[in-house]
Design a protein around this motif. Structure first.
Motif, PDB file in Angstrom:
ATOM      1  N   ASP A 261       0.772  -1.362   0.025  1.00 51.46           N
ATOM      2  CA  ASP A 261       0.051   0.035  -0.033  1.00 51.46           C
ATOM      3  C   ASP A 261       0.851   1.174  -0.197  1.00 51.46           C
ATOM      4  O   ASP A 261       0.560   2.205  -0.868  1.00 51.46           O
ATOM      5  N   SER A 262       2.079   1.187   0.883  1.00 56.67           N
ATOM      6  CA  SER A 262       2.739   2.551   0.892  1.00 56.67           C
ATOM      7  C   SER A 262       3.581   2.602  -0.475  1.00 56.67           C
ATOM      8  O   SER A 262       3.544   3.686  -0.896  1.00 56.67           O
ATOM      9  N   ILE A 263       4.116   1.529  -0.918  1.00 54.60           N
ATOM     10  CA  ILE A 263       4.881   1.788  -2.137  1.00 54.60           C
ATOM     11  C   ILE A 263       4.133   2.371  -3.535  1.00 54.60           C
ATOM     12  O   ILE A 263       4.337   3.061  -4.354  1.00 54.60           O
ATOM     13  N   ASN A 264       2.760   1.804  -3.374  1.00 53.48           N
ATOM     14  CA  ASN A 264       1.901   2.237  -4.324  1.00 53.48           C
ATOM     15  C   ASN A 264       1.345   3.549  -4.280  1.00 53.48           C
ATOM     16  O   ASN A 264       1.227   4.327  -5.305  1.00 53.48           O
ATOM     17  N   ASN A 265       1.338   4.258  -2.991  1.00 50.18           N
ATOM     18  CA  ASN A 265       1.042   5.378  -2.919  1.00 50.18           C
ATOM     19  C   ASN A 265       1.951   6.540  -3.245  1.00 50.18           C
ATOM     20  O   ASN A 265       2.265   7.461  -3.870  1.00 50.18           O
ATOM     21  N   PHE A 266       3.396   5.757  -2.935  1.00 53.75           N
ATOM     22  CA  PHE A 266       4.509   6.370  -3.376  1.00 53.75           C
ATOM     23  C   PHE A 266       4.636   6.741  -4.814  1.00 53.75           C
ATOM     24  O   PHE A 266       5.008   7.875  -5.160  1.00 53.75           O
ATOM     25  N   ILE A 267       4.414   5.532  -5.385  1.00 47.55           N
ATOM     26  CA  ILE A 267       4.505   5.718  -7.053  1.00 47.55           C
ATOM     27  C   ILE A 267       3.734   6.493  -7.804  1.00 47.55           C
ATOM     28  O   ILE A 267       3.622   7.228  -8.486  1.00 47.55           O
ATOM     29  N   ALA A 268       2.418   6.577  -7.009  1.00 46.68           N
ATOM     30  CA  ALA A 268       1.335   7.240  -7.575  1.00 46.68           C
ATOM     31  C   ALA A 268       1.448   8.810  -7.242  1.00 46.68           C
ATOM     32  O   ALA A 268       1.415   9.874  -8.137  1.00 46.68           O
ATOM     33  N   SER A 269       2.100   9.170  -6.119  1.00 50.94           N
ATOM     34  CA  SER A 269       2.267  10.560  -5.955  1.00 50.94           C
ATOM     35  C   SER A 269       3.366  11.250  -6.584  1.00 50.94           C
ATOM     36  O   SER A 269       3.543  12.160  -7.146  1.00 50.94           O
ATOM     37  N   LYS A 270       4.433  10.165  -6.893  1.00 54.92           N
ATOM     38  CA  LYS A 270       5.526  10.784  -8.104  1.00 54.92           C
ATOM     39  C   LYS A 270       4.940  11.133  -9.162  1.00 54.92           C
ATOM     40  O   LYS A 270       5.506  11.865 -10.088  1.00 54.92           O
ATOM     41  N   GLY A 271       3.890  10.227  -9.739  1.00 54.54           N
ATOM     42  CA  GLY A 271       3.254  10.580 -10.949  1.00 54.54           C
ATOM     43  C   GLY A 271       2.495  11.883 -11.028  1.00 54.54           C
ATOM     44  O   GLY A 271       2.448  12.518 -11.843  1.00 54.54           O
ATOM     45  N   ARG A 272       1.817  12.175  -9.919  1.00 55.99           N
ATOM     46  CA  ARG A 272       0.936  13.250  -9.736  1.00 55.99           C
ATOM     47  C   ARG A 272       1.933  14.395  -9.671  1.00 55.99           C
ATOM     48  O   ARG A 272       1.532  15.576 -10.133  1.00 55.99           O
ATOM     49  N   ALA A 273       3.221  14.172  -9.168  1.00 54.56           N
ATOM     50  CA  ALA A 273       4.171  15.665  -9.035  1.00 54.56           C
ATOM     51  C   ALA A 273       4.870  15.590 -10.336  1.00 54.56           C
ATOM     52  O   ALA A 273       5.348  16.939 -10.769  1.00 54.56           O
ATOM     53  N   ASP A 274       5.057  14.770 -11.219  1.00 54.62           N
ATOM     54  CA  ASP A 274       5.847  14.984 -12.374  1.00 54.62           C
ATOM     55  C   ASP A 274       5.188  14.160 -13.594  1.00 54.62           C
ATOM     56  O   ASP A 274       5.287  12.792 -13.418  1.00 54.62           O
ATOM     57  N   GLU A 275       4.892  14.779 -14.672  1.00 54.09           N
ATOM     58  CA  GLU A 275       4.066  14.162 -15.663  1.00 54.09           C
ATOM     59  C   GLU A 275       4.955  12.816 -16.364  1.00 54.09           C
ATOM     60  O   GLU A 275       4.258  11.959 -16.677  1.00 54.09           O
TER      61      GLU A 275
END
Length: 248
Positions: free
Chosen positions: A97-111
Motif C-alpha cells: 500500500d505504501s509503495i503504491n501510494n509513493f509511485i502514484a504521488s510521484k506521477g502526480r508530481a511529475d508528468e
C-alpha cells in the motif's frame, strides 16, 4: 545450516532501448550486469532476493523497478524480529500500500512518471521461514530432481481466461495506475530441500526460452548469465533478468 549459492544477471536484450528490469540480492542491486555471491543463513535472520520488471508500456518503468526494489530493501531489513506468518503477510500488505501510494504521488508530481509501474517476484527468508511473494507476471520456479515447477501464478489476462500462451497484458502490478494491487504470499519452509534450485525471472526469459529448454539448461548447470544469453540468442525481444539460487 542453510547456505545459498546465488547467480544473477540482468540484460537489456536486443530490441529495447533501455533496461527496465532490476534485481535485488539482499542489499545488492543488479541492472545491466551480473552478480554472484554465497550466503550463510546461520548468522542472518533475513535474506531477500527479488526481480522487478518495469512496465515498458508506461512511462519510466526503469524508475518504477528501481524505486520499488530500493524501498523494499530498506523496509524488509527494518522489519522487527519475531513476526508470525500472518503478521509477516500484514507487513507485506502494508508495504505494498505504501509503495503504491509513493509511485502514484510521484506521477502526480511529475508528468514523466505518470502511470509507471512494475511487477515483483521474491523469495525471502525471515526468522527461520521461507516465503514467496508475487505481484504481476514475473515468475519463481523450483528445479528439483530434473523437474521444473512454476511456484507462482501469473497475474495476467490469459491466466484469467485459462489460456496457456503468455500475454503482456497483466491484471496486477505495483503502480501502473492500479489502486488495488495485491500480492500472493506463500510460506514454503517445509518444502525447501538441500539441492533445490530456485529461479526468479522476468518474462524476458520465459517468453523467449520454453520450459523444456530451461530445464535442459539448469540440468546442465547453467547459471543466471547462461539463461539470459539463451534468451538473447533466441531473439531477446525484451529485457531479461534471472536469478538462480542453489540451496546447500
Amino acid at each position: 545450516m542453510i547456505e545459498f549459492d546465488i547467480t544473477s544477471a540482468s540484460r537489456i536484450g536486443c530490441v529495447r532501448r533501455q533496461n527496465e528490469d532490476m534485481i535485488l540480492v539482499d542489499s545488492h542491486f543488479v541492472r545491466n550486469g551480473d552478480y554472484a555471491t554465497k550466503a550463510s543463513l546461520k548468522s542472518q535472520d533475513r535474506y531477500i532476493i527479488a526481480v522487478a520488471d518495469g512496465m515498458g508500456g508506461h512511462n519510466r518503468g526503469d524508475v518504477a523497478s528501481n524505486d520499488v526494489l530500493k524501498n523494499l530493501q530498506f523496509y524488509y531489513h527494518d522489519l522487527p524480529m519475531g513476526l508470525g506468518a500472518s503478521e509477516y503477510y500484514e507487513a507485506v500488505v502494508e508495504w505494498l500500500d505504501s509503495i503504491n501510494n509513493f509511485i502514484a504521488s510521484k506521477g502526480r508530481a511529475d508528468e514523466q512518471y505518470q502511470g509507471m509501474g512494475t511487477t515483483l517476484v521474491a523469495l525471502s527468508y525471515y526468522c527461520g521461514d521461507f516465503y514467496t511473494v508475487n505481484c504481476g507476471d514475473s515468475r519463481l520456479y523450483r528445479f528439483r530432481d530434473g523437474q521444473l515447477t512454476q511456484l507462482t501464478t501469473d497475474h495476467s489476462l490469459n491466466e484469467m481466461l485459462g489460456e496457456e500462451k503468455h500475454t503482456n497484458i497483466i491484471t496486477n502490478c505495483i503502480g501502473g495506475g492500479s489502486t488495488s494491487s495485491y500480492a500472493d504470499m506463500i510460506q514454503i519452509t517445509n518444502d525447501v530441500k538441500t539441492g533445490d534450485l530456485y529461479m526468479l525471472c522476468s518474462d524476458g526469459l520465459t517468453d523467449m526460452v520454453p520450459d523444456d529448454k530451461i530445464t535442459e539448461l539448469l540440468a546442465g548447470g547453467a547459471d543466471a548469465n547462461a539463461l539470459c544469453e539463451a534468451a538473447i540468442a533466441a531473439g531477446g525481444f525484451d529485457n531479461v533478468s534471472t536469478c538462480v539460487i542453489k540451496i546447500k
